[in-house]
Each structure stands twice: as structure tokens, then as C-alpha cells.
Scaffold this active site. Structure first.
Site, PDB file in Angstrom:
ATOM      1  N   VAL A  13      19.081  72.599  10.447  1.00 22.91           N
ATOM      2  CA  VAL A  13      20.224  71.686  10.460  1.00 22.91           C
ATOM      3  C   VAL A  13      21.528  72.439  10.711  1.00 22.91           C
ATOM      4  O   VAL A  13      22.373  71.997  11.506  1.00 22.91           O
ATOM      5  CB  VAL A  13      20.297  70.892   9.146  1.00 22.91           C
ATOM      6  CG1 VAL A  13      21.528  69.986   9.139  1.00 22.91           C
ATOM      7  CG2 VAL A  13      19.034  70.065   8.951  1.00 22.91           C
ATOM      8  N   GLY A 120      18.365  60.842   7.703  1.00 24.44           N
ATOM      9  CA  GLY A 120      18.774  61.503   8.947  1.00 24.44           C
ATOM     10  C   GLY A 120      19.860  60.732   9.676  1.00 24.44           C
ATOM     11  O   GLY A 120      20.952  60.514   9.155  1.00 24.44           O
ATOM     12  N   ILE A 122      19.915  57.617  10.456  1.00 17.66           N
ATOM     13  CA  ILE A 122      20.077  56.222  10.043  1.00 17.66           C
ATOM     14  C   ILE A 122      21.286  56.116   9.111  1.00 17.66           C
ATOM     15  O   ILE A 122      21.329  56.789   8.083  1.00 17.66           O
ATOM     16  CB  ILE A 122      18.823  55.713   9.311  1.00 17.66           C
ATOM     17  CG1 ILE A 122      17.577  55.902  10.163  1.00 17.66           C
ATOM     18  CG2 ILE A 122      18.986  54.249   8.932  1.00 17.66           C
ATOM     19  CD1 ILE A 122      16.287  55.573   9.443  1.00 17.66           C
ATOM     20  N   GLY A 173       6.629  72.559  12.870  1.00 16.68           N
ATOM     21  CA  GLY A 173       7.917  72.648  12.198  1.00 16.68           C
ATOM     22  C   GLY A 173       8.347  71.373  11.512  1.00 16.68           C
ATOM     23  O   GLY A 173       9.473  71.274  11.008  1.00 16.68           O
ATOM     24  N   GLU A 176       7.419  72.011   5.806  1.00 17.66           N
ATOM     25  CA  GLU A 176       7.712  73.353   5.324  1.00 17.66           C
ATOM     26  C   GLU A 176       6.414  74.075   4.948  1.00 17.66           C
ATOM     27  O   GLU A 176       5.354  73.457   4.795  1.00 17.66           O
ATOM     28  CB  GLU A 176       8.616  73.272   4.097  1.00 17.66           C
ATOM     29  CG  GLU A 176       9.952  72.595   4.333  1.00 17.66           C
ATOM     30  CD  GLU A 176      10.876  73.421   5.210  1.00 17.66           C
ATOM     31  OE1 GLU A 176      10.668  74.657   5.318  1.00 17.66           O
ATOM     32  OE2 GLU A 176      11.809  72.836   5.783  1.00 17.66           O
ATOM     33  N   ASP A 187      10.758  64.066  -2.116  1.00 15.77           N
ATOM     34  CA  ASP A 187      11.813  63.844  -1.134  1.00 15.77           C
ATOM     35  C   ASP A 187      12.171  62.355  -1.052  1.00 15.77           C
ATOM     36  O   ASP A 187      13.346  61.983  -1.079  1.00 15.77           O
ATOM     37  CB  ASP A 187      11.350  64.369   0.231  1.00 15.77           C
ATOM     38  CG  ASP A 187      12.397  64.195   1.318  1.00 15.77           C
ATOM     39  OD1 ASP A 187      13.307  65.029   1.409  1.00 15.77           O
ATOM     40  OD2 ASP A 187      12.303  63.200   2.073  1.00 15.77           O
ATOM     41  N   LYS A 191      15.778  60.369  -2.273  1.00 16.09           N
ATOM     42  CA  LYS A 191      16.541  59.517  -1.351  1.00 16.09           C
ATOM     43  C   LYS A 191      16.723  58.108  -1.903  1.00 16.09           C
ATOM     44  O   LYS A 191      17.831  57.552  -1.865  1.00 16.09           O
ATOM     45  CB  LYS A 191      15.852  59.492   0.010  1.00 16.09           C
ATOM     46  CG  LYS A 191      15.901  60.829   0.728  1.00 16.09           C
ATOM     47  CD  LYS A 191      15.037  60.835   1.974  1.00 16.09           C
ATOM     48  CE  LYS A 191      15.087  62.182   2.678  1.00 16.09           C
ATOM     49  NZ  LYS A 191      14.187  62.245   3.856  1.00 16.09           N
ATOM     50  N   GLY A 288      14.813  66.322  11.221  1.00 11.26           N
ATOM     51  CA  GLY A 288      14.945  67.201  12.383  1.00 11.26           C
ATOM     52  C   GLY A 288      16.378  67.609  12.623  1.00 11.26           C
ATOM     53  O   GLY A 288      17.319  67.044  12.067  1.00 11.26           O
TER      54      GLY A 288
END
Length: 344
Positions: A13, A120, A122, A173, A176, A187, A191, A288
Site C-alpha cells: 500500500v 479498500g 469502496i 500475494g 500473507e 480482518d 472492519k 490490493g
């Protein structure tokens, strides 16, 4: 005069943010003064002289702190330093905001932007915080982890096991080396917890949430779902009753008519139901370099254009749990899950 950014982290990032500033014509208005990393010896795309291991100095020598390093340590201490100094913060750190965001809000008056922490590209944070009145939101449901969605899709499309799909995601990728946060639902929980805090104005209680990841979804589960026309999704949900909230992350089987049925690759999707707004759906790439970096850059530009813009924050008190038993929130939950074929 260009705004001087202090960039903490230069992984996927961080490199994406650097590239966008250079390639999209922002170099005259934005400049990255220094970049804090743990190891300056690694080859990177930005000039070597910008990199430093003195992370506190990066915070000191900038106008806006941009944190894309992830985790709690040392990220929280660095953002606390920035907040106490009154410096605006942009972060993509969902774990930090879910667990300790309330502390940052209490420390300083400067704005904190965290659109990139959820979904991301959105714009779900802005939608919940500003576009829809939070107090009238009754339900939020969605797929918020692109890695898990990619793995489930690959298991179905290629007929491979969870382990094989995970290895493929890691090789590309998407996942992780330690995929725990993605595949075990942490995760997604971070969120949905952030979104719930924006609605209730209170600190999310992660310990009271239900969390189940996708490790136990087998090839046989996938095949059984296909046989009846269903698909597995890792679904995060929050249902509200005033300032009370119930948080849940777990695999669900959805049917062809469900909004989460067609969700290719690592796509994310969020559905919001409000008393007056009705049902609002947001969908797009959720992870990404490109999508997340674009959200980070959007937050940077928002702060530069209006550094005194009002922000929504949450208090130190935990939001209470929604009481058990039937009620309007349960009916709304049934609406969103109306095409769930079975849940184990």
C-alpha cells in the site's frame, strides 16, 4: 506550498501511495518528506534517502501522518504522538482503529481519516459516517475480506482444497505468509466493528462478537453447496437496536437470488439498511495496492482541502449487545439472509 507527508510503512500500500502521488499529478501539492520503515536496506522504488528507521522523527517532520504499516505496535504509539501534536492522521490500519481508535479520538482535535481501513476502494466509511444518518442504520451485512472470498471462489471454480487455494493466494500475494487474520475472520471482524462504531458512537466490543473463519469449509462443503445451487461466503454482519449492536463473522451459504452470490475473485460487497434510506449496496475491489492506496490518497486530499472538517468519533464505552429474542433487528437479519440455504 506543498503539504509534507510523513509515510509510515512502505509495503504494497505504501508503495502504491508513492506511485499515485508521482503519476497522477499531485507532486506539486503533496510531497513525502520521509518514509519510516523497519529496515532501510531493502531495495525499493522510492529514493533511498527518504527512508529512515527513526519512526518518531517521521511524525515530527511532517504536516500529515500517513500510516500504512499495520498492526498495533509501534503504529499506535506513533499515531498517538501525531494526535497529541494536533497533526492530521490518515490510516489504513483496521486492527488499530477497531481496538484503539477511541483512544486516538480522545487525544487530539486533528482529524483522523480511515476510509482505507474498510473495503479498500469502496467508500463505505464515508457512506456510513456522512451519507447515511448513522442513528437510523439498522443492519450492515457484507463480504469484507477479499482473500477469503478469493479462496472460496477458487475452491469452487477449480475443485481444489482450502489448503491448495490458500497456497495459491499466498503465491499471488493475495494472502500473507501468516493468513490468520484473513482466513480466521479477524480482518472481517475489525472492519465490521469499525462500521458499527460509526453507527453507535461507541467503542466496539470485539470480545462479545461471534467469529468463525473459513478453515473448516471443506471441498465437500463446496460440492454440496454447488449441488443445491448455493455458494459459501464469509459474511460479516452488524445489527443495531439504538446504540446496542450484535457483531458476527462466519461462513454462510447463499442462494442465487442473494446479493452476495455473484462476487468474483477478491471483490468486497457491503449492504446497508436504514430506516429512511432503505437498502444501499456498495461493491468493488476490497484489497490490493491500487484500491487501498486510492482510498488512502482520497483521505489525504480530503484533509488537505478541509483540515477542519468534522469527524465522527466513538467514546471509550463499549456498545451494549442487542438483547436476545425476536424484534425488528431480527426481522431485518432474516431479510438479508433470506436466501441462505443452511448455516452450520
Amino acid at each position: 506550498m506543498a503539504t509534507r507527508l510523513g509515510l509510515l510503512g512502505f509495503g504494497t500500500v505504501g508503495a502504491g501511495v508513492w506511485d499515485m502521488i508521482l503519476r497522477q499529478g499531485y507532486a506539486d501539492s503533496l510531497t513525502i518528506g520521509s518514509i519510516g520503515v523497519r529496515d532501510t536496506s531493502k531495495p525499493r522504488t522510492a529514493p533511498a534517502e527518504l527512508f529512515t528507521t527513526d519512526l518518531a522523527r517521521v511524525v515530527e517532520d511532517c504536516d500529515v501522518v500517513v500510516e500504512v504499516m499495520g498492526g498495533l505496535d509501534p503504529a499506535f504509539d506513533l499515531l498517538a504522538q501525531a494526535s497529541r501534536a494536533g497533526k492530521p492522521i490518515v490510516t489504513a490500519n483496521k486492527e488499530l482503529m477497531a481496538k484503539r481508535g477511541h483512544e486516538l479520538f480522545a487525544m487530539g482535535a486533528a482529524p483522523i481519516r480511515f476510509e482505507a481501513a474498510v473495503g479498500g476502494a469502496i467508500p463505505v466509511v464515508g457512506t456510513v459516517a456522512r451519507s447515511i444518518e448513522p442513528h437510523q442504520i439498522q443492519r450492515i451485512v457484507g463480504v469484507l475480506n477479499g482473500t477469503s472470498n478469493y479462496i472460496l471462489n477458487q475452491m469452487r471454480e477449480l475443485g481444489i482444497s482450502f489448503g491448495e487455494a490458500l497456497a495459491e493466494a499466498q503465491a499471488l500475494g493475495y494472502a500473507e505468509a501468516d493468513p490468520t487474520h484473513d482466513v480466521d475472520g479477524y480482518d472481517s471482524l475489525f472492519k465490521i466493528a469499525i462500521l458499527s462504531a460509526l453507527v453507535t458512537g461507541k467503542r466496539p466490543n470485539l470480545d462479545a462478537a461471534t467469529r468463525q473463519g473459513i478453515r473448516e469449509v471443506s471441498s465437500q462443503n463446496i460440492a454440496d453447496a454447488e449441488a443445491v445451487g448455493g455458494r459459501w461466503r464469509l459474511v460479516a454482519s452488524a445489527r443495531f437496536a439504538g446504540t446496542a449492536v450484535s457483531l458476527e463473522v462466519r461462513p454462510k451459504l447463499v442462494g442465487p437470488a442473494h446479493p452476495l452470490f455473484e462476487l468474483p475473485g477478491g471483490t468486497n460487497s457491503v449492504m446497508i439498511r436504514g430506516t429512511h434510506s432503505g437498502d444501499v449496496s456498495l461493491r468493488g475491489p476490497g484489497a490490493g495496492a491500487g484500491p487501498t492506496a486510492s482510498a488512502v490518497l482520497g483521505d489525504i486530499l480530503e484533509i488537505v482541502r478541509d483540515p477542519h472538517q468534522l469527524r465522527r468519533e466513538w467514546s471509550v464505552n463499549h456498545a451494549p449487545a442487542v438483547p436476545e429474542g425476536p424484534g425488528p433487528s431480527d426481522e431485518l437479519g432474516a431479510h438479508f439472509a433470506s436466501d441462505v440455504l443452511w448455516e452450520d
